[in-house]
Design a protein around this motif. Structure first.
Motif, mmCIF file in Angstrom:
data_model
loop_
_atom_site.group_PDB
_atom_site.id
_atom_site.type_symbol
_atom_site.label_atom_id
_atom_site.label_comp_id
_atom_site.label_asym_id
_atom_site.label_seq_id
_atom_site.Cartn_x
_atom_site.Cartn_y
_atom_site.Cartn_z
ATOM 1 N N LYS A 12 30.917 43.933 0.289
ATOM 2 C CA LYS A 12 32.045 43.017 0.442
ATOM 3 C C LYS A 12 32.440 42.925 1.914
ATOM 4 O O LYS A 12 32.366 43.913 2.651
ATOM 5 N N TRP A 13 32.898 41.716 2.288
ATOM 6 C CA TRP A 13 33.243 41.476 3.686
ATOM 7 C C TRP A 13 34.758 41.486 3.903
ATOM 8 O O TRP A 13 35.526 41.019 3.067
ATOM 9 N N GLY A 14 35.134 42.037 5.061
ATOM 10 C CA GLY A 14 36.516 41.989 5.526
ATOM 11 C C GLY A 14 36.534 41.619 6.982
ATOM 12 O O GLY A 14 35.476 41.395 7.594
ATOM 13 N N LYS A 64 36.885 40.492 14.477
ATOM 14 C CA LYS A 64 35.516 40.838 14.106
ATOM 15 C C LYS A 64 35.423 40.978 12.591
ATOM 16 O O LYS A 64 36.421 41.244 11.908
ATOM 17 N N ALA A 65 34.232 40.792 12.057
ATOM 18 C CA ALA A 65 33.981 40.935 10.626
ATOM 19 C C ALA A 65 33.221 42.234 10.373
ATOM 20 O O ALA A 65 32.528 42.747 11.253
ATOM 21 N N PHE A 66 33.356 42.780 9.165
ATOM 22 C CA PHE A 66 32.614 43.991 8.805
ATOM 23 C C PHE A 66 32.357 43.964 7.305
ATOM 24 O O PHE A 66 33.022 43.230 6.544
ATOM 25 N N MET A 89 34.205 33.118 0.814
ATOM 26 C CA MET A 89 33.562 32.777 -0.448
ATOM 27 C C MET A 89 33.847 33.903 -1.423
ATOM 28 O O MET A 89 33.622 35.076 -1.116
ATOM 29 N N VAL A 90 34.384 33.555 -2.620
ATOM 30 C CA VAL A 90 34.711 34.550 -3.644
ATOM 31 C C VAL A 90 34.308 33.993 -5.004
ATOM 32 O O VAL A 90 34.834 32.945 -5.434
ATOM 33 N N PHE A 112 35.616 39.979 0.124
ATOM 34 C CA PHE A 112 35.013 38.657 0.034
ATOM 35 C C PHE A 112 33.494 38.775 -0.071
ATOM 36 O O PHE A 112 32.876 39.671 0.499
ATOM 37 N N ASP A 113 32.883 37.807 -0.793
ATOM 38 C CA ASP A 113 31.428 37.805 -0.931
ATOM 39 C C ASP A 113 30.757 37.413 0.378
ATOM 40 O O ASP A 113 29.667 37.901 0.693
#
Length: 390
Positions: free
Chosen positions: A14-16, A7-9, A55-56, A28-29
């Motif tokens: 910023k995303w992890g 899963k993403a959060f 995307m960074v 991450f952007d």
């Protein structure tokens, strides 16, 4: 679905992401899914393996589910993965903005340092350390010119030289070619000189050995006497030091009652053994070895030399084993089975060392008696000659 079972959060913009095995902190952007696709971009499977698009700072790329970067570049616009047969290598196929595909190995950092590319016409290019060089060449080879990485042949036969993706100016190429020629000359001259020096050294060694052999033939008695002098001067002192260590090992560090080792004094005993007794013994060994070194030309020529050499070798092994034992007991040792292994090693060293000492003493006694008999015989002959003259 970002990745299978994950899963993403987002946090602070910023995303992890995470799955059952890994947690990748928000950095991450944005994130996107990497699919298994065919050459036309059609999805072949909805089940996503452990890679994530990221995307960074305007760069797109792919990281593994463990967060390790596989590729990140501002000029890649699309990504897919595949399992390359027959080796089933997991590959990430990146579409460069020029329309050229660049294929990264999912688990191979080293292989990703230099990646060969092709365009639709079969021309060759490459990516080196992430830097893209367009496929405009007929072939690309590693350069044999020092300081230049690639020799790139254009379709018209002209050769360009590059370091990474940077074109090397023609003047610099010529300079490196001249340098390489000079370097080759120097290396050839040095190799020839080494060869000549080796021949001279071999001839010197032969002459030296012939001289030493002659010395041994003409002065065998005096050579043996000198060797016996070293034995007399050094052997007893070393033997006493080594024997003192044997007694200390047996009666101080290996006390055993009812099948249990007495470890109460092991730390102190280990330190004393290492810092005092072994230090003194190694000093005596160094003196003995230093004096004995002058007779190295006798190797394999004299049994007494062989005996001393063997004894010194066994003493070194015993002192090394004793040092290991000292380290072991200084930390209060381990299981009894491990302790007995150490003791067995020491015991074998002691037996070999004692045999060596007896061998040395036996030959010394033999030579000494022979010397006395010879001396007595010569004295008798001289006395007889004197009586006849009278």
């Amino acid at each position: 679905m970002l990745l299978r079972g994950g899963k993403a959060f987002v946090k602070n913009g910023k995303w992890g992401f995470a799955d059952r095995s890994y947690y990748v902190a928000p950095q991450f952007d944005s994130l996107f899914t990497i699919y298994l696709k065919d050459m036309d971009g059609k999805h072949l499977a909805s089940s996503i393996v452990g890679v994530v698009g990221v995307m960074v700072d305007g760069k797109k790329g792919v990281v593994g589910s463990d967060g390790e970067e596989i590729v990140l570049h501002k000029d890649y616009v699309d990504f897919r993965y595949r399992f390359n047969q027959p080796i089933s290598r997991f590959e990430i196929i990146c579409m460069h903005k020029s329309g050229v595909e660049v294929i990264y190995n999912r688990g191979g950092k080293l292989s990703n340092k230099y990646i060969v590319t092709h365009d639709k016409d079969g021309l060759v290019g490459y990516v080196y350390d992430g830097e893209f060089q367009a496929p405009v060449y007929k072939k690309v080879e590693r350069s044999d010119i020092p300081g230049i990485q690639f020799a790139c042949t254009l379709p018209d036969g002209k050769v360009e030289y590059r370091n990474g993706a940077v074109l090397v100016p023609a003047a610099k190429v010529e300079e490196q070619i001249v340098y390489a020629a000079e370097l080759k000359k120097r290396e050839e001259a040095a190799a020839k000189q080494r060869e000549e020096d080796a021949i001279l050294e071999k001839e010197r060694a032969i002459r030296k050995q012939e001289a030493l052999d002659k010395l041994l033939e003409t002065r065998e008695d005096s050579v043996i006497a000198s060797l016996m002098g070293i034995y007399t001067k050094r052997h007893k002192a070393l033997y006493e030091q080594v024997n003192k260590i044997q007694q200390y090992l047996r009666f101080t560090t290996m006390q055993n009652s009812s099948g249990e080792f007495n470890r109460s004094q092991w730390m102190e005993s280990g330190r004393h053994l290492k810092n005092t007794m072994l230090k003194d013994a190694n000093a005596q060994l160094k003196l003995y070895s230093s004096d004995f070194e002058q007779f190295k030309y006798l190797k394999d020529k004299l049994d007494f030399h062989l005996a001393i050499e063997g004894y010194l070798y066994e003493v070194r092994r015993f002192l090394s084993a004793s040092d290991t034992w000292a380290e072991y007991i200084e930390g209060y040792g381990g299981e009894d089975s491990e302790t007995f292994e150490h003791i067995e090693r020491l015991n074998k060293c002691v037996q070999a060392m004692d045999l060596g000492a007896k061998f040395c003493q036996g030959i010394y006694t033999e030579y000494n008696n022979s010397k006395k008999l010879t001396g007595s015989y010569l004295t008798t002959m001289k006395a007889a000659k004197g009586a006849k003259k009278e």
